[in-house]
Enzyme design. Structure first.
Site, PDB file in Angstrom:
ATOM      1  N   THR A 134       5.416   7.516  -7.650  1.00  0.00           N
ATOM      2  CA  THR A 134       5.009   8.843  -8.125  1.00  0.00           C
ATOM      3  C   THR A 134       3.728   9.350  -7.475  1.00  0.00           C
ATOM      4  O   THR A 134       3.347  10.501  -7.669  1.00  0.00           O
ATOM      5  CB  THR A 134       4.780   8.791  -9.653  1.00  0.00           C
ATOM      6  OG1 THR A 134       3.951   7.655  -9.934  1.00  0.00           O
ATOM      7  CG2 THR A 134       6.101   8.669 -10.414  1.00  0.00           C
ATOM      8  N   GLY A 135       3.025   8.504  -6.703  1.00  0.00           N
ATOM      9  CA  GLY A 135       1.719   8.877  -6.142  1.00  0.00           C
ATOM     10  C   GLY A 135       1.826   9.678  -4.851  1.00  0.00           C
ATOM     11  O   GLY A 135       2.923  10.038  -4.400  1.00  0.00           O
ATOM     12  N   SER A 151       4.886   6.173 -16.603  1.00  0.00           N
ATOM     13  CA  SER A 151       6.039   6.844 -15.976  1.00  0.00           C
ATOM     14  C   SER A 151       7.345   6.116 -16.240  1.00  0.00           C
ATOM     15  O   SER A 151       8.427   6.718 -16.135  1.00  0.00           O
ATOM     16  CB  SER A 151       5.831   6.889 -14.457  1.00  0.00           C
ATOM     17  OG  SER A 151       4.616   7.522 -14.140  1.00  0.00           O
ATOM     18  N   LEU A 206       0.967   1.453  -4.274  1.00  0.00           N
ATOM     19  CA  LEU A 206       0.284   1.235  -5.550  1.00  0.00           C
ATOM     20  C   LEU A 206      -1.216   1.450  -5.438  1.00  0.00           C
ATOM     21  O   LEU A 206      -1.832   1.134  -4.416  1.00  0.00           O
ATOM     22  CB  LEU A 206       0.526  -0.203  -6.032  1.00  0.00           C
ATOM     23  CG  LEU A 206       1.888  -0.499  -6.636  1.00  0.00           C
ATOM     24  CD1 LEU A 206       2.044  -2.004  -6.842  1.00  0.00           C
ATOM     25  CD2 LEU A 206       2.065   0.243  -7.977  1.00  0.00           C
ATOM     26  N   ASP A 207      -1.773   1.933  -6.503  1.00  0.00           N
ATOM     27  CA  ASP A 207      -3.218   1.989  -6.675  1.00  0.00           C
ATOM     28  C   ASP A 207      -3.787   0.582  -6.449  1.00  0.00           C
ATOM     29  O   ASP A 207      -3.259  -0.406  -6.964  1.00  0.00           O
ATOM     30  CB  ASP A 207      -3.458   2.437  -8.136  1.00  0.00           C
ATOM     31  CG  ASP A 207      -4.881   2.791  -8.403  1.00  0.00           C
ATOM     32  OD1 ASP A 207      -5.764   2.035  -7.954  1.00  0.00           O
ATOM     33  OD2 ASP A 207      -5.117   3.813  -9.065  1.00  0.00           O
ATOM     34  N   CYS A 212      -6.075   4.477   6.471  1.00  0.00           N
ATOM     35  CA  CYS A 212      -5.553   5.640   7.209  1.00  0.00           C
ATOM     36  C   CYS A 212      -6.474   6.071   8.359  1.00  0.00           C
ATOM     37  O   CYS A 212      -5.983   6.505   9.413  1.00  0.00           O
ATOM     38  CB  CYS A 212      -5.286   6.798   6.253  1.00  0.00           C
ATOM     39  SG  CYS A 212      -6.490   6.960   4.939  1.00  0.00           S
ATOM     40  N   GLY A 267      -6.568  11.745   1.034  1.00  0.00           N
ATOM     41  CA  GLY A 267      -6.835  10.324   1.259  1.00  0.00           C
ATOM     42  C   GLY A 267      -7.272   9.616  -0.007  1.00  0.00           C
ATOM     43  O   GLY A 267      -7.118   8.399  -0.140  1.00  0.00           O
ATOM     44  N   HIS A 295      -6.677  13.395   8.808  1.00  0.00           N
ATOM     45  CA  HIS A 295      -8.015  12.833   9.060  1.00  0.00           C
ATOM     46  C   HIS A 295      -8.382  13.051  10.527  1.00  0.00           C
ATOM     47  O   HIS A 295      -7.626  12.671  11.440  1.00  0.00           O
ATOM     48  CB  HIS A 295      -8.035  11.329   8.782  1.00  0.00           C
ATOM     49  CG  HIS A 295      -8.000  10.969   7.323  1.00  0.00           C
ATOM     50  ND1 HIS A 295      -7.969  11.897   6.306  1.00  0.00           N
ATOM     51  CD2 HIS A 295      -8.016   9.748   6.712  1.00  0.00           C
ATOM     52  CE1 HIS A 295      -7.957  11.262   5.137  1.00  0.00           C
ATOM     53  NE2 HIS A 295      -7.986   9.966   5.365  1.00  0.00           N
ATOM     54  N   ASN A 350      -2.938  11.370   7.457  1.00  0.00           N
ATOM     55  CA  ASN A 350      -3.302  10.180   6.678  1.00  0.00           C
ATOM     56  C   ASN A 350      -2.189   9.704   5.754  1.00  0.00           C
ATOM     57  O   ASN A 350      -2.066   8.511   5.490  1.00  0.00           O
ATOM     58  CB  ASN A 350      -4.563  10.462   5.855  1.00  0.00           C
ATOM     59  CG  ASN A 350      -4.480  11.728   5.030  1.00  0.00           C
ATOM     60  OD1 ASN A 350      -4.349  12.823   5.586  1.00  0.00           O
ATOM     61  ND2 ASN A 350      -4.560  11.606   3.721  1.00  0.00           N
TER      62      ASN A 350
HETATM   63  N1  NDP Z   1      -3.518   8.729   0.227  1.00  0.00           N
HETATM   64  C1  NDP Z   1      -3.675   8.227   1.454  1.00  0.00           C
HETATM   65  O1  NDP Z   1      -3.855   8.960   2.449  1.00  0.00           O
HETATM   66  C2  NDP Z   1      -3.660   6.749   1.660  1.00  0.00           C
HETATM   67  C3  NDP Z   1      -3.568   5.837   0.620  1.00  0.00           C
HETATM   68  N2  NDP Z   1      -3.548   4.488   0.865  1.00  0.00           N
HETATM   69  C4  NDP Z   1      -3.445   3.513  -0.210  1.00  0.00           C
HETATM   70  O2  NDP Z   1      -2.127   3.610  -0.780  1.00  0.00           O
HETATM   71  C5  NDP Z   1      -2.163   3.372  -2.181  1.00  0.00           C
HETATM   72  C6  NDP Z   1      -1.640   4.584  -2.930  1.00  0.00           C
HETATM   73  O3  NDP Z   1      -2.488   5.682  -2.677  1.00  0.00           O
HETATM   74  P1  NDP Z   1      -2.189   7.137  -3.282  1.00  0.00           P
HETATM   75  O4  NDP Z   1      -0.742   7.418  -3.231  1.00  0.00           O
HETATM   76  O5  NDP Z   1      -3.119   8.022  -2.597  1.00  0.00           O
HETATM   77  O6  NDP Z   1      -2.606   6.923  -4.828  1.00  0.00           O
HETATM   78  P2  NDP Z   1      -2.172   7.775  -6.120  1.00  0.00           P
HETATM   79  O7  NDP Z   1      -3.274   7.628  -7.074  1.00  0.00           O
HETATM   80  O8  NDP Z   1      -1.720   9.129  -5.737  1.00  0.00           O
HETATM   81  O9  NDP Z   1      -0.878   6.963  -6.684  1.00  0.00           O
HETATM   82  C7  NDP Z   1      -0.994   5.708  -7.291  1.00  0.00           C
HETATM   83  C8  NDP Z   1       0.356   5.148  -7.727  1.00  0.00           C
HETATM   84  O10 NDP Z   1       0.117   3.884  -8.410  1.00  0.00           O
HETATM   85  C9  NDP Z   1       0.787   3.916  -9.670  1.00  0.00           C
HETATM   86  N3  NDP Z   1       0.086   3.116 -10.689  1.00  0.00           N
HETATM   87  C10 NDP Z   1      -1.143   3.352 -11.213  1.00  0.00           C
HETATM   88  N4  NDP Z   1      -1.430   2.421 -12.169  1.00  0.00           N
HETATM   89  C11 NDP Z   1      -0.359   1.588 -12.215  1.00  0.00           C
HETATM   90  C12 NDP Z   1      -0.035   0.440 -12.991  1.00  0.00           C
HETATM   91  N5  NDP Z   1      -0.868  -0.048 -13.931  1.00  0.00           N
HETATM   92  N6  NDP Z   1       1.157  -0.177 -12.790  1.00  0.00           N
HETATM   93  C13 NDP Z   1       2.014   0.295 -11.844  1.00  0.00           C
HETATM   94  N7  NDP Z   1       1.771   1.396 -11.093  1.00  0.00           N
HETATM   95  C14 NDP Z   1       0.600   2.028 -11.276  1.00  0.00           C
HETATM   96  C15 NDP Z   1       0.828   5.378 -10.080  1.00  0.00           C
HETATM   97  O11 NDP Z   1       1.826   5.583 -11.046  1.00  0.00           O
HETATM   98  P3  NDP Z   1       1.702   6.725 -12.213  1.00  0.00           P
HETATM   99  O12 NDP Z   1       2.046   8.038 -11.568  1.00  0.00           O
HETATM  100  O13 NDP Z   1       2.717   6.302 -13.203  1.00  0.00           O
HETATM  101  O14 NDP Z   1       0.293   6.678 -12.721  1.00  0.00           O
HETATM  102  C16 NDP Z   1       1.119   6.023  -8.721  1.00  0.00           C
HETATM  103  O15 NDP Z   1       2.497   5.953  -8.468  1.00  0.00           O
HETATM  104  C17 NDP Z   1      -3.619   3.051  -2.526  1.00  0.00           C
HETATM  105  O16 NDP Z   1      -3.787   1.669  -2.540  1.00  0.00           O
HETATM  106  C18 NDP Z   1      -4.396   3.714  -1.405  1.00  0.00           C
HETATM  107  O17 NDP Z   1      -5.632   3.103  -1.225  1.00  0.00           O
HETATM  108  C19 NDP Z   1      -3.556   4.030   2.145  1.00  0.00           C
HETATM  109  C20 NDP Z   1      -3.638   4.871   3.215  1.00  0.00           C
HETATM  110  C21 NDP Z   1      -3.715   6.302   3.043  1.00  0.00           C
HETATM  111  N1  PHD Z   2      -9.858   5.611   1.564  1.00  0.00           N
HETATM  112  C1  PHD Z   2      -8.982   6.444   2.345  1.00  0.00           C
HETATM  113  C2  PHD Z   2      -7.555   6.241   1.930  1.00  0.00           C
HETATM  114  C3  PHD Z   2      -7.272   4.878   1.407  1.00  0.00           C
HETATM  115  O1  PHD Z   2      -6.728   4.765   0.376  1.00  0.00           O
HETATM  116  O2  PHD Z   2      -7.697   3.860   2.118  1.00  0.00           O
HETATM  117  P1  PHD Z   2      -7.453   2.314   1.765  1.00  0.00           P
HETATM  118  O3  PHD Z   2      -5.983   2.113   1.654  1.00  0.00           O
HETATM  119  O4  PHD Z   2      -8.052   1.600   2.905  1.00  0.00           O
HETATM  120  O5  PHD Z   2      -8.148   2.000   0.457  1.00  0.00           O
HETATM  121  C4  PHD Z   2      -9.433   7.875   2.185  1.00  0.00           C
HETATM  122  O6  PHD Z   2     -10.064   8.102   1.175  1.00  0.00           O
HETATM  123  O7  PHD Z   2      -9.139   8.738   2.985  1.00  0.00           O
END
Ligand code: NDP
Ligand code: PHD
Length: 403
Positions: free
Chosen positions: A41-42, A69, A113-114, A182, A214, A284, A371
């Site tokens: 969902t993220g 969710s 995942l977060d 990223c 990001g 980025h 990113n």
């Molecule tokens: N955004 C970017 O450009 C980049 C992100 N990343 C990494 O990728 C990962 C995801 O980032 P991003 O999509 O931006 O983050 P978001 O915050 O948008 O999404 C996080 C996701 O994790 C889920 N989640 C949160 N808590 C839990 C839990 N307790 N159990 C299971 N699932 C959970 C959320 O579900 P729910 O909706 O139900 O809360 C959601 O699907 C992170 O680790 C981030 O550092 C890496 C490179 C680039």
């Molecule tokens: N920290 C990066 C995105 C990210 O989530 O990185 P990492 O997966 O290394 O925590 C940004 O804020 O643009």
């Protein structure tokens, strides 16, 4: 310690019978590879869903997110932020809690995942013998986990058999592979192209201008980022500084037969990063200056040609998500720009411009990478495609013999 250092040449899968099994075109019904998405969902999860909805090999089978969710159809659980609609293949799938038993049929599990929860959940999935391709930072430093940017270091897959055998109990199919931060990803792609063409790079200074997405959704509050630049992103500079070394580094075979990543086996590189958050939604930007080991260094024109001509294994082997061109080189003096260039090759390529001499180091240029795509979901998907071609997915035997 020491002995042989593995290089790109080790990754010879051109004769893989798996190429015949998983051709570039769509597979017949029933032959597709079932995949799951954690964190579906993220921000990154939504990009996974969009890219996987039409994937020629992978079929979306299970989606996971937080207990908030779980139990809802995906279309009801997700706060969809993409320009296209929720894909039909995903919208009625019931979101599950991120427990391995709900993903047991998946040959590949992607994780968006977060990072607060990714560590434990991804470890549980690996322990259940599932193949995990993660975007989270938690395992990037792990000495047994490959940190793979698919256009740069697929030869690091060679560490997977060891990860499986050292796991307790040992694994037949499970593993964790991570992709990079990223900003690291956007930078290391042109840097590796230059290293390939001109030999080692000694020093690199990088200043980033990073998009709001990001930080995930909702990310930085609008009152902090509108009309502003925030000159701090927690942990980002450190990640850029060491991740590039692991990615560009070699693999050392130890006297006891085990293998280790060796940050300096292939590169003398030292990196200094300064990271800033800017009011851009996606994409980025990074301003890079670097010094080559070789003297005299290449000219800006030679650098331009090396970037234009860069090709990688993911392309030549036929990974379906690999872009036709990895690097777009701009001649215009005011490109790349996030709004204009972030969808180059559907976000799977990177754009470089302003290649010129640096009066302090040797060469400087600007790079722009999407990113959420090549910086996250697209890298994971191409890594999984490479793992299929190398025989590491859904196989106990082939991956141990092919490297
Ligand atoms: N955004 C970017 O450009 C980049 C992100 N990343 C990494 O990728 C990962 C995801 O980032 P991003 O999509 O931006 O983050 P978001 O915050 O948008 O999404 C996080 C996701 O994790 C889920 N989640 C949160 N808590 C839990 C839990 N307790 N159990 C299971 N699932 C959970 C959320 O579900 P729910 O909706 O139900 O809360 C959601 O699907 C992170 O680790 C981030 O550092 C890496 C490179 C680039
Ligand atoms: N920290 C990066 C995105 C990210 O989530 O990185 P990492 O997966 O290394 O925590 C940004 O804020 O643009």
């Amino acid at each position: 310690m020491t002995s042989s250092h593995l290089r790109h040449a080790d990754a010879d899968f051109s004769s893989s019978p798996l190429l015949a099994k998983y051709p570039r075109h769509n597979m017949q019904d029933g032959a597709a590879i079932k995949v799951g998405v954690l964190g579906a969902t993220g921000t990154v999860g939504q990009r996974f869903i969009t890219l996987l909805a039409d994937h020629p090999w992978f079929v979306l089978h299970a989606l996971g997110a937080s207990p908030r969710s779980a139990g809802k159809p995906y279309s009801a659980a997700v706060n969809w932020k993409q320009a296209t609609r929720v894909p039909a293949v995903a919208k009625d799938l019931i979101v599950r809690e991120c427990k391995p038993e709900f993903f047991a049929d998946c040959a590949v599990v992607f994780s968006g995942l977060d990072a607060d929860v990714a560590g434990e959940i991804e470890a549980a999935f690996r322990a259940a013998d599932l193949a995990v391709f993660s975007n989270a930072k938690n395992y990037r430093r792990d000495p047994h986990v490959p940190l793979i940017v698919p256009y740069v270091n697929p030869f690091h897959f060679a560490l997977l058999p060891q990860q499986r055998s050292l796991h307790s109990p040992s694994l037949k199919k499970g593993f964790i592979i991570t992709n990079a931060n990223c900003s690291t990803t956007g930078c290391v792609i042109p840097v590796s192209a230059l290293e390939k063409a001109f030999g080692p790079i000694e020093s690199l200074l990088v200043t980033t201008l990073q998009a709001i997405s990001g930080g995930g959704y909702p990310g930085v509050p609008s009152l902090d980022i509108m009309d502003n630049v925030v000159p701090f992103i927690g942990g980002e500079e450190e990640k850029m500084e060491w991740e590039m070394l692991k990615i560009l580094g070699g693999i050392t075979k130890n006297d006891d037969g085990t293998r280790s990543f060796d940050m300096h086996a292939r590169t003398p590189l030292r990196v200094s990063a300064s990271c800033n958050r800017v009011p851009v939604i996606d994409g980025h930007t990074a301003c890079i200056s670097l010094r080559f080991a070789r003297r005299p260094p290449p000219s800006p024109q030679q650098v331009r040609e090396a970037l234009v001509n860069f090709t990688c294994d993911a392309q030549t082997l036929g990974c379906p998500s690999a872009p036709r061109y990895v690097i777009s080189v701009h001649e215009e003096p005011d490109r790349p720009q996030p709004r204009l260039d972030r969808y180059y090759q559907d976000g799977a390529g990177v754009s470089v411009g302003r290649i010129r001499q640096c009066q302090v180091l040797d060469i400087k240029f600007v790079v722009l990478a999407n990113n959420v795509s090549i910086g996250a979901a697209t890298s994971s998907i191409i890594n999984a495609e490479l793992a299929v071609l190398k025989g590491f997915v859904g196989s106990e035997v082939e991956g141990k013999e092919k490297r």
